[in-house]
Design an enzyme around this catalytic site. Structure first.
Site, PDB file in Angstrom:
ATOM      1  N   GLU A  81      -1.165   5.970   5.288  1.00 28.03           N
ATOM      2  CA  GLU A  81      -1.334   4.662   4.656  1.00 28.03           C
ATOM      3  C   GLU A  81      -2.768   4.465   4.160  1.00 28.03           C
ATOM      4  O   GLU A  81      -3.688   4.395   4.972  1.00 28.03           O
ATOM      5  CB  GLU A  81      -0.996   3.562   5.653  1.00 28.03           C
ATOM      6  CG  GLU A  81      -1.225   2.153   5.122  1.00 28.03           C
ATOM      7  CD  GLU A  81      -1.073   1.081   6.183  1.00 28.03           C
ATOM      8  OE1 GLU A  81      -0.973  -0.098   5.810  1.00 28.03           O
ATOM      9  OE2 GLU A  81      -1.054   1.417   7.394  1.00 28.03           O
ATOM     10  N   GLU A 121       3.794  -7.732   6.854  1.00 25.33           N
ATOM     11  CA  GLU A 121       2.599  -7.549   7.678  1.00 25.33           C
ATOM     12  C   GLU A 121       1.528  -8.539   7.220  1.00 25.33           C
ATOM     13  O   GLU A 121       0.583  -8.192   6.525  1.00 25.33           O
ATOM     14  CB  GLU A 121       2.082  -6.106   7.582  1.00 25.33           C
ATOM     15  CG  GLU A 121       1.028  -5.802   8.649  1.00 25.33           C
ATOM     16  CD  GLU A 121       0.421  -4.427   8.506  1.00 25.33           C
ATOM     17  OE1 GLU A 121       0.145  -3.795   9.540  1.00 25.33           O
ATOM     18  OE2 GLU A 121       0.204  -3.979   7.365  1.00 25.33           O
TER      19      GLU A 121
END
Length: 256
Positions: free
Chosen positions: A147, A243
């Site tokens: 990520e 998130e």
């Protein structure tokens, strides 16, 4: 509209970790994810997490590999040439959690560029650790993700662009390494989140939050309506992780 999962590390942050599963289920989520389910950070034992997931019939799609000493400032260790053995030990812990909880994705945070280490040295360590992890996880039928994270929120974070992630995936040469695309982070790094068609073959998980503030989509400047339609057009079938820090009391996604 894509399928949304609740990130229990940011959502319902006022609740104890295990109670966040119940809150997500009450809001209509069918899946969750978290950054670190490990007892040292979540305060919950592995068997307790498994029991509440089974009770609520909730799936967990994703959690991270151990990322070093978070309280002391670590944000991953995979690019640190001096911490290869620590990385491998953490991988074994992550596999135990993922297998017990039925988690199909593990995300690897690269970490910050260590002081005194060149980009080339860090990249070599990163590729080596990912190569080991990708093959170990392939045997367990678990996909490995990397990520990119913006360097405003985490200064000196090593992996901070989609292109660097793709270059790393190509260097690892494994069929079991994918991109976790966090639209919030990439927007902050100046990337256009509506122009990711070339990235879609590499992406196996997506996360969202708006900017500024890292709150729910619709609270900031990012074009999430168009983004979600683009994901539908691209036939994206994975989960989209929510998130973010909730700005409004009602959750943005009340999913059926």
């Amino acid at each position: 509209m894509p399928r949304f999962s609740a990130n229990l590390s940011l959502l319902y942050a006022d609740l104890p970790f295990l109670e966040r599963f119940r809150a997500a289920k009450a809001d209509g989520f069918q899946a969750v994810e978290c950054q670190f389910p490990y007892e040292s950070l979540s305060g919950a034992k592995l068997h307790q997490i498994k029991a509440v997931m089974d009770e609520l019939n909730l799936a967990m799609d994703l959690h991270n590999l151990p990322a070093g000493d978070w309280a002391s400032g670590d944000r991953g260790i995979a690019c640190d040439p001096a911490r290869g053995e620590e990385f491998k030990i953490g991988l074994l812990d992550a596999i135990q959690y993922a297998k017990t909880l039925g988690v199909p994705h593990l995300n690897c945070l690269s970490g910050k560029l260590p002081k005194g280490v060149s980009f080339e040295q860090a990249q070599s360590a990163f590729v080596s650790n990912l190569t080991f992890a990708a093959e170990a996880l392939k045997k367990e039928n678990i996909k490995l993700l990397i990520e990119p994270i913006n360097t405003f929120d985490i200064p000196d974070f090593f992996l901070s662009s989609s292109q660097h992630a793709v270059d790393t995936i190509m260097a690892v040469k494994s069929s079991n390494l994918y991109l976790q695309y966090d639209a919030y982070h990439m927007h902050r790094m100046g990337e256009n989140i509506l122009e990711i068609e070339d990235l879609m073959p590499f992406i196996d998980h997506i996360q969202v939050a708006d900017h500024p503030g890292r709150h729910e989509p619709g609270t900031g400047e990012m074009p999430y309506g168009d983004f979600f339609m683009m994901l539908d057009d691209q036939a994206y079938e994975g989960w989209v992780g929510c998130e973010y820090h909730t700005l409004h009391q009602a959750n943005f996604f009340q999913a059926e």
